[in-house]
Scaffold this active site. Structure first.
Site, PDB file in Angstrom:
ATOM      1  N   THR A 315       0.833  -1.199   0.000  1.00  0.00           N
ATOM      2  CA  THR A 315       0.000   0.000   0.000  1.00  0.00           C
ATOM      3  C   THR A 315       0.867   1.249   0.000  1.00  0.00           C
ATOM      4  O   THR A 315       0.611   2.209  -0.743  1.00  0.00           O
ATOM      5  CB  THR A 315      -0.927   0.015   1.231  1.00  0.00           C
ATOM      6  OG1 THR A 315      -1.757  -1.149   1.215  1.00  0.00           O
ATOM      7  CG2 THR A 315      -1.808   1.253   1.232  1.00  0.00           C
ATOM      8  N   TRP A 318       2.606   1.544  -3.405  1.00  0.00           N
ATOM      9  CA  TRP A 318       1.669   1.968  -4.453  1.00  0.00           C
ATOM     10  C   TRP A 318       1.607   3.481  -4.544  1.00  0.00           C
ATOM     11  O   TRP A 318       1.439   4.046  -5.631  1.00  0.00           O
ATOM     12  CB  TRP A 318       0.272   1.401  -4.151  1.00  0.00           C
ATOM     13  CG  TRP A 318      -0.784   1.848  -5.123  1.00  0.00           C
ATOM     14  CD1 TRP A 318      -1.148   1.225  -6.284  1.00  0.00           C
ATOM     15  CD2 TRP A 318      -1.627   3.006  -5.025  1.00  0.00           C
ATOM     16  NE1 TRP A 318      -2.152   1.918  -6.906  1.00  0.00           N
ATOM     17  CE2 TRP A 318      -2.468   3.011  -6.153  1.00  0.00           C
ATOM     18  CE3 TRP A 318      -1.760   4.031  -4.082  1.00  0.00           C
ATOM     19  CZ2 TRP A 318      -3.414   4.018  -6.376  1.00  0.00           C
ATOM     20  CZ3 TRP A 318      -2.694   5.032  -4.302  1.00  0.00           C
ATOM     21  CH2 TRP A 318      -3.519   5.026  -5.436  1.00  0.00           C
ATOM     22  N   HIS A 319       1.747   4.173  -3.398  1.00  0.00           N
ATOM     23  CA  HIS A 319       1.583   5.623  -3.383  1.00  0.00           C
ATOM     24  C   HIS A 319       2.728   6.373  -4.045  1.00  0.00           C
ATOM     25  O   HIS A 319       2.541   7.527  -4.452  1.00  0.00           O
ATOM     26  CB  HIS A 319       1.404   6.120  -1.947  1.00  0.00           C
ATOM     27  CG  HIS A 319       0.010   5.955  -1.435  1.00  0.00           C
ATOM     28  ND1 HIS A 319      -0.434   4.767  -0.879  1.00  0.00           N
ATOM     29  CD2 HIS A 319      -1.037   6.801  -1.392  1.00  0.00           C
ATOM     30  CE1 HIS A 319      -1.700   4.915  -0.514  1.00  0.00           C
ATOM     31  NE2 HIS A 319      -2.090   6.135  -0.819  1.00  0.00           N
ATOM     32  N   GLY A 320       3.896   5.783  -4.147  1.00  0.00           N
ATOM     33  CA  GLY A 320       4.943   6.521  -4.819  1.00  0.00           C
ATOM     34  C   GLY A 320       6.324   5.930  -4.648  1.00  0.00           C
ATOM     35  O   GLY A 320       6.556   5.056  -3.809  1.00  0.00           O
ATOM     36  N   PHE A 465       0.037  10.174  -7.776  1.00  0.00           N
ATOM     37  CA  PHE A 465       0.123   8.746  -7.497  1.00  0.00           C
ATOM     38  C   PHE A 465      -0.521   7.923  -8.601  1.00  0.00           C
ATOM     39  O   PHE A 465      -0.371   6.738  -8.641  1.00  0.00           O
ATOM     40  CB  PHE A 465      -0.547   8.417  -6.157  1.00  0.00           C
ATOM     41  CG  PHE A 465      -0.046   9.278  -5.025  1.00  0.00           C
ATOM     42  CD1 PHE A 465       1.306   9.474  -4.848  1.00  0.00           C
ATOM     43  CD2 PHE A 465      -0.939   9.906  -4.173  1.00  0.00           C
ATOM     44  CE1 PHE A 465       1.773  10.256  -3.817  1.00  0.00           C
ATOM     45  CE2 PHE A 465      -0.471  10.687  -3.137  1.00  0.00           C
ATOM     46  CZ  PHE A 465       0.877  10.876  -2.948  1.00  0.00           C
TER      47      PHE A 465
END
Length: 465
Positions: A315, A318-320, A465
């Site tokens: 998680t 996934w954001h960056g 993102f």
């Protein structure tokens, strides 16, 4: 192009809605697909080709999976399709991060050319993956109409920043939309509320955070550091939930329903509750496609802890492409494990207000990590928040921030509560109140336009993102 821009509001949106609403039902999918591709191409003229190739390949792969009766062939096509989409995401979004990490480990000095990241690639890749997996698991039949699937995959209200809705939830509305005067009015109302959240609250709060973050995090006074952290905590909520409101509102104008993505997360009394209310489409995606296939909580304690940490590391990633996001994800993984296995019974015995204060405190800390440019900056900022830098309690910057922004911060906190909804509900109970509410919405729109034309353009935070 994004929703809070003049070209979108006064050029793209009216032309699109006129074409979509007057078009016969059979032609709406084509209008929607073309409109969505034009919307994306406005800001990403080259990467629209990547999006179209991804859509076409996913459509073909899902049909092959659905048509094949041989398990090995189905698995091969699925793994191949997943690998291609994941590789594209990793290459376009993370290859610089991998090279920087490798360069640091090897103490090398090579250089490389960076590529601009395609807008929304994390969101539309996850939509493709969910569709492929749902077809493979037999949860949904593969689409036999390329326009239906294209409209789902490129649906412009959710293309850039979600919600990451499922094909099964949208296919009926896409093929049989029911736009009418009432849905259009409700959608316009939701859109205007989202626009006001973004322009009047999020962007203004963002100026506070920018001001606080502009200096060295180790030089901040304690109160200034907390003001900045609170401002960003409110900014990211109004920014992202404002986008979601606009996306849901736009879809409703077309007679299409999108899933809710926020349910007052800052009123949560536990971290578990917070993640059931914040970015619901993402947390449910990881639950359904990573957590449950790993065994969820129906495994031993050790494996359950492993599953939680895997999901939250992913998680964060996934954001960056930054270690701060990975640390942020692991932070929440540890908190959820502690909440479930260590402090569960103790937390439940506390008064609700104390549970809320503890949760809010932990969430604010998380946003400092999330918003910081690197881990060392995050640690320095957190030290300032906890009086560990030897700095002042307050300084001139503190008084300047409070004198210029106290009302804004108070309003930001108040509207986290269901204040606006309660006012709107009461006004709608009579004819005069309904007229007053419509006038209020028009005033909000006019004020938002004034701010949009008079201030520097600020993109959505989650667009990166």
């Amino acid at each position: 192009m994004t929703f809070q821009t003049i070209p979108f509001l006064f050029l793209f949106l009216p032309l699109f809605l006129i074409g979509y609403l007057i078009c016969p039902r059979k032609g709406k999918l084509l209008i929607l697909t073309i409109g969505s591709l034009l919307f994306y191409a406005w800001g990403e003229p080259l990467y629209v080709i990547l999006l179209m190739v991804s859509v076409g390949y996913c459509y073909w792969a899902a049909k092959k999976i659905d048509q094949s009766e041989r398990p090995k062939v189905r698995r091969r096509i699925l793994f191949q399709a997943i690998a291609i989409h994941v590789f594209a995401l990793l290459y376009m979004k993370y290859y610089g991060f991998f090279l920087d990490t490798l360069r640091s480990l090897l103490h090398a000095s090579w250089t490389y050319k960076t590529l601009p990241m395609p807008l929304g690639i994390s969101f539309y890749t996850f939509m493709m993956l969910s569709y492929l997996l749902d077809v493979y698991w037999g949860k949904v039949k593969a689409s036999t109409n390329i326009l239906t699937f294209s409209a789902y995959a490129t649906f412009f209200p959710k293309l850039i920043m979600g919600p990451i809705d499922r094909y099964a939830n949208m296919v009926e509305d896409l093929e049989h939309p029911t736009p009418n005067v009432f849905s259009f009015g409700e959608g316009a109302e939701r859109f205007l509320k989202g626009l006001a959240k973004k322009v009047l609250l999020a962007d203004a709060l963002g100026i506070i955070w920018t001001n606080v973050q502009s200096g060295s995090p180790s030089d901040l006074s304690l109160v200034t550091a907390w003001i900045g952290a609170l401002a960003y905590t409110l900014q990211i909520y109004y920014d992202f939930s404002g986008y979601t409101d606009m996306a849901i509102g736009l879809a409703k104008m077309m007679g299409i329903r999108l899933m809710e993505n926020f349910q007052r997360p800052y009123l949560s009394t536990s971290i578990t509750m917070f993640w059931r209310r914040w970015h619901i489409s993402l947390s449910s995606w990881f639950r359904d496609y990573i957590y449950i296939p790993l065994g969820g909580n129906r495994v031993s304690k050790g494996k359950h802890i492993r599953n939680i940490m895997i999901v939250w590391m992913l998680t964060g990633f996934w954001h960056g492409a930054n270690w701060t996001f990975i640390v942020w994800g692991l932070y929440y993984g540890v908190l959820l494990i502690l909440e479930k296995y260590v402090f569960s019974s103790a937390m439940k015995k506390l008064p609700v207000i104390i549970q809320w204060l503890i949760t809010a405190f932990l969430v604010i800390i998380s946003w400092v990590i999330f918003a910081s440019p690197d881990v060392s900056s995050a640690l320095a900022y957190l030290k300032s928040m906890f009086f560990m830098q030897g700095n002042l309690l307050v300084d001139e910057q503190t008084w300047w921030l409070l004198s210029n922004n106290l009302i804004l911060l108070i309003l930001g906190v108040l509207f986290v509560l269901p204040l606006g909804e309660n006012i709107a509900r009461r006004l709608k109970q009579n004819y005069g109140g309904a007229i007053a509410l419509n006038i209020l919405y028009l005033a909000m729109f006019a004020l938002s336009l004034a701010y949009m034309m008079g201030q520097t353009y600020q993109t959505f935070l989650y667009a990166q993102f």
